[in-house]
Design a protein around this motif. Structure first.
Motif: not given
Length: 246
Positions: A27, A30, A200, A202
């Protein structure tokens, strides 16, 4: 990438919640995407962290939270409950947030584990999660009227069910999403994007990243002046992801 855009348009403060315990599925990627795209759009990113026991920053523009094991959720539980009024208030004030997996679950009403114990959520999102026997693992493609096709990877045993007034983020066309029954993936509320998708999320979904950035900038400065970004690599990654087996 933008053509020589200088970071002169203002500072956007991005707060990552619980990176020590809730960051096991990449994460952090992101956060890096938001940091880079803010710079490309001409804004100065300031990355902050909040871990259990820390004072909560008084002035943030965008909040991001990741996934973690059940043990990690228990570590942050007391601190998250203490922050609940603040986070609910910020959500109602349209602060943009990205919530992935574990924090997606804990921003709901509760998580009932397989053994029947209940981890209370903070009630920002009207949803509930139940621990399942089957783990939902694999590549996901979901379609959203707001963001188009969304690509990612899921790995969760919690089965999340949305309340009647809470909209899903997307409809799954490959994979499972929130649960194994209703073909919903994630949730949308005000300026919150919630999802089970790692990978991730994004890097392969710049439209979601730019939505969060735009909402943060508009909320702080009144209008958003975007840069020109070459997303050809992201588009290539999306095309490749679409061909991957489940």
């Amino acid at each position: 990438m933008p053509n020589g855009t200088a970071n002169t348009k203002g500072t956007i403060r991005v707060l990552q919640l619980y990176p020590r315990e809730m960051n096991i599925y990449g994460d952090w990627g992101n956060v890096l995407v938001l940091k880079q795209r803010l710079s490309w759009h001409g804004y100065t990113p300031e990355i902050l962290e909040h871990n259990a026991g820390d004072p909560f920053p008084s002035d943030v523009d965008l909040i991001i939270g990741g996934g973690g094991q059940d043990s990690g959720q228990l570590v942050i539980q007391e601190d998250l409950q203490a922050l609940a009024p603040t986070l609910r208030g910020l959500a109602e004030e349209n602060l943009p947030m990205l919530l992935i997996c574990g924090l997606y679950q804990l921003f709901g009403n509760f998580f009932r584990t397989q053994n029947g114990s209940v981890i209370p959520g903070i009630g920002v999102l009207d949803l509930e999660t139940h621990g399942g026997e089957k783990r939902l693992i694999g590549n996901v493609v979901a379609t959203s009227p707001e963001f188009g096709d969304i690509h990612g990877y899921e790995n969760h045993s919690g089965q999340t069910f949305l309340g009647p007034e809470l909209a899903p983020l997307a409809t799954v066309t490959k994979g499972e999403g929130n649960n194994a029954t209703d073909e919903h993936e994630g949730a949308r509320y005000r300026n919150i994007v919630a999802s089970y998708l790692h990978g991730s999320l994004l890097p392969k979904n710049p439209a979601i990243a730019d939505f969060l950035i735009r909402k943060a900038v508009e909320r702080k400065f009144g209008s958003f002046d975007p840069g020109v970004i070459d997303d050809s690599l992201a588009e290539a990654a999306r095309r490749h992801a679409a061909t991957r087996p489940r």
